[in-house]
Write a protein that holds these residues in place. Sequence first.
Motif, PDB file in Angstrom:
ATOM      1  N   MET A 155       0.737  -1.388   0.284  1.00  0.00           N
ATOM      2  CA  MET A 155      -0.074  -0.108   0.122  1.00  0.00           C
ATOM      3  C   MET A 155       0.573   1.278  -0.007  1.00  0.00           C
ATOM      4  SD  MET A 155      -3.206  -1.003   2.768  1.00  0.00           S
ATOM      5  CE  MET A 155      -2.177  -1.817   4.459  1.00  0.00           C
ATOM      6  N   LYS A 156       1.802   1.301   0.359  1.00  0.00           N
ATOM      7  CA  LYS A 156       3.266   2.231   0.534  1.00  0.00           C
ATOM      8  C   LYS A 156       4.280   2.185  -0.720  1.00  0.00           C
ATOM      9  CE  LYS A 156       2.431   2.761   5.384  1.00  0.00           C
ATOM     10  NZ  LYS A 156       2.597   2.845   6.897  1.00  0.00           N
ATOM     11  N   GLU A 157       4.356   1.000  -1.515  1.00  0.00           N
ATOM     12  CA  GLU A 157       5.744   0.509  -2.283  1.00  0.00           C
ATOM     13  C   GLU A 157       5.093   0.127  -3.512  1.00  0.00           C
ATOM     14  OE1 GLU A 157       9.399  -2.040  -2.225  1.00  0.00           O
ATOM     15  OE2 GLU A 157       8.547  -1.594  -0.580  1.00  0.00           O
ATOM     16  N   LEU A 158       5.393   0.757  -4.211  1.00  0.00           N
ATOM     17  CA  LEU A 158       5.430   0.490  -5.846  1.00  0.00           C
ATOM     18  C   LEU A 158       5.602  -0.527  -6.285  1.00  0.00           C
ATOM     19  CD1 LEU A 158       4.557   3.435  -8.579  1.00  0.00           C
ATOM     20  CD2 LEU A 158       2.657   2.152  -8.253  1.00  0.00           C
ATOM     21  N   VAL A 159       5.246  -2.101  -6.954  1.00  0.00           N
ATOM     22  CA  VAL A 159       6.138  -3.284  -7.509  1.00  0.00           C
ATOM     23  C   VAL A 159       6.804  -2.416  -8.945  1.00  0.00           C
ATOM     24  CG1 VAL A 159       4.647  -4.310  -6.015  1.00  0.00           C
ATOM     25  CG2 VAL A 159       4.418  -3.672  -8.615  1.00  0.00           C
ATOM     26  N   ALA A 160       6.350  -1.405  -9.209  1.00  0.00           N
ATOM     27  CA  ALA A 160       7.339  -1.249 -10.673  1.00  0.00           C
ATOM     28  C   ALA A 160       6.511   0.054 -10.944  1.00  0.00           C
ATOM     29  CB  ALA A 160       6.714  -2.397 -11.521  1.00  0.00           C
ATOM     30  N   THR A 161       6.882   0.561 -11.766  1.00  0.00           N
ATOM     31  CA  THR A 161       6.556   2.332 -12.141  1.00  0.00           C
ATOM     32  C   THR A 161       5.950   1.576 -14.053  1.00  0.00           C
ATOM     33  OG1 THR A 161       7.285   3.630 -11.404  1.00  0.00           O
ATOM     34  CG2 THR A 161       7.201   4.036 -12.903  1.00  0.00           C
ATOM     35  N   ALA A 162       4.631   1.151 -14.278  1.00  0.00           N
ATOM     36  CA  ALA A 162       4.562   0.544 -15.649  1.00  0.00           C
ATOM     37  C   ALA A 162       3.070   0.874 -15.635  1.00  0.00           C
ATOM     38  CB  ALA A 162       5.075  -0.699 -15.934  1.00  0.00           C
ATOM     39  N   PRO A 163       2.464   0.627 -16.674  1.00  0.00           N
ATOM     40  CA  PRO A 163       0.999   1.337 -16.615  1.00  0.00           C
ATOM     41  C   PRO A 163       0.406  -0.263 -16.497  1.00  0.00           C
ATOM     42  CG  PRO A 163       1.968   1.230 -19.622  1.00  0.00           C
ATOM     43  CD  PRO A 163       3.405   0.392 -18.100  1.00  0.00           C
ATOM     44  N   GLY A 164      -1.070   0.589 -15.194  1.00  0.00           N
ATOM     45  CA  GLY A 164      -1.802  -0.883 -15.073  1.00  0.00           C
ATOM     46  C   GLY A 164      -1.447  -1.449 -13.523  1.00  0.00           C
TER      47      GLY A 164
END
Length: 529
Positions: A155-164
């Motif tokens: 909820m605080k950390e993105l797993v990737a910077t990518a569409p979707g």
Amino acid sequence: MAIKNRVIPAVIEEDGARTYTSVLSKPDGSKAQCNMVADRIIPVIFVPGVMGTNLQTNKGASVWMLNNSGLVAKKWMFAGAEMRKSSLDPKVTEVTSVGDVPTGTAQDEAELRRRGWGEVALMSYGDWLVWLENALNDIHPATDYGRNGVRARLMKELVATAPGVALLTQEEWSLSCKYQFPVHAVGYNWLQSNADSAERLAEKINEFTAYYRDKFRYRCEKVIIVTHSMGGLVARHYSEVLEGGQRDKVLGIVHGVMPTTGAATAYKRVKAGTEGIAGYVLGPDAATMTPVFAQSPGPLQLLPSTQYGRHWLKIRDGEHLVSMPVTDDPYGEIYTQRGKWWGLCNENLINPLDEDKKFVEKDWTAYRDLIYEEVKKFHLAIANQFHPHTYAFYGNDAKYKAWGDVVWDRQLFGVIRRFGNPAAIDDMKEGNVLRDDGVGEQMLMQQTKGTSISTKYVLRAAGENGDGTVPVRSGYAFMQRMKACVAYQDVEHEGAYKKLPQQLFAVWAITKIAQNVIGTNLEYKDCRR
């Protein structure tokens, strides 16, 4: 605090990870909290990649047991073509569940074996299965009932910077915490067709879901599938093709390093063996690889399909270039070309047990039939077929080049290259093999203006970013059909789930997929149920 004798009706309260009853009493308003165990089960089914399942003979003798990398290497690195032909035969092998299972979860060995963990390679997947089991079932005091668990982290950390890709929401996390996600593994005989493996996957999913319904009276109707490599092809066939498709039993699928449209690496390894240290185990040259591939639909189904594209097999002589396939038929143009020096399968290597080559015609016919009846038909069946809730990741790293194109380069002596004017070969696709070392170098007798000339061709090194096996073009193929398709660096094919970024992606995708319970019988429509 003790509960008084007189109570009022229970009040249902939701507090993120927990749903509990608060029992109030008069006159002091004291409260007792009773944590409720989720009675909805969503099995997570892990489907391994090619060579990731332990195999035995039909009579119970061990054939391929991946408990320890050193033991595997010791058994196979000196194995000849004859042993590989007779041992790695889809007709005499089957899945075994007696492989070692890892420790580190709250489950005992018997439970993990029931879930199929003994079927898959401990050396490849043991740590990953333990990590996933613990990450998905973290509703306990040690994690403050999931508030300090892996899912909450996302909820605080993105797993990737990518569409979707977006942070998990409080609502998504909270809903996922109301379900149990026991992790299972379903191995398959990777020598057989992936269509056959899809049937075994169907049987095991039915077995697992029935177990929770029958033994515990839990609601368990749908699963989430997580795949590695070729396991993605198995899952796609199960979900979208088998008996009209079984997607109504699947909430969604997570694919890791799937060869979506095949991989030209498969061609390279048949023609020139497996590269590096792994080659000593898998087969270091064409003589050891061909006998297994030529009889095994599963590995052959890793070859580029029609959807991989045209012109990926190239023969180059300076500025002169020939590319194949020129149509959408690699099966006829490449895989079943007999007697061509660049053709996939050398008929004389198919059966090393036939020393006098009395059965070459029979062996070639059997191989050709596999290509058309098992490989082509399978490729066509899964073409454009994806579960509507599909998430995937793939490798995109220059450190792990893969064969996107396979290029045979004509080699010229240095003095000729610098000062001469070498005549072009009349037809580079034609030529008699004088010597083939089986690792990517061939000497041919070819024609230049009608005159015979000895020529040398060398297979060019892998040149496309990827994961060492699957090139980028196949990793992201049909990404528009997926909810998210993420490229990662530092992803090596065999160890795709061994590093934290890809592990977190899988948990994030599973949590997103779990939201699909809304509107099904698995949804908690009333907290009192």
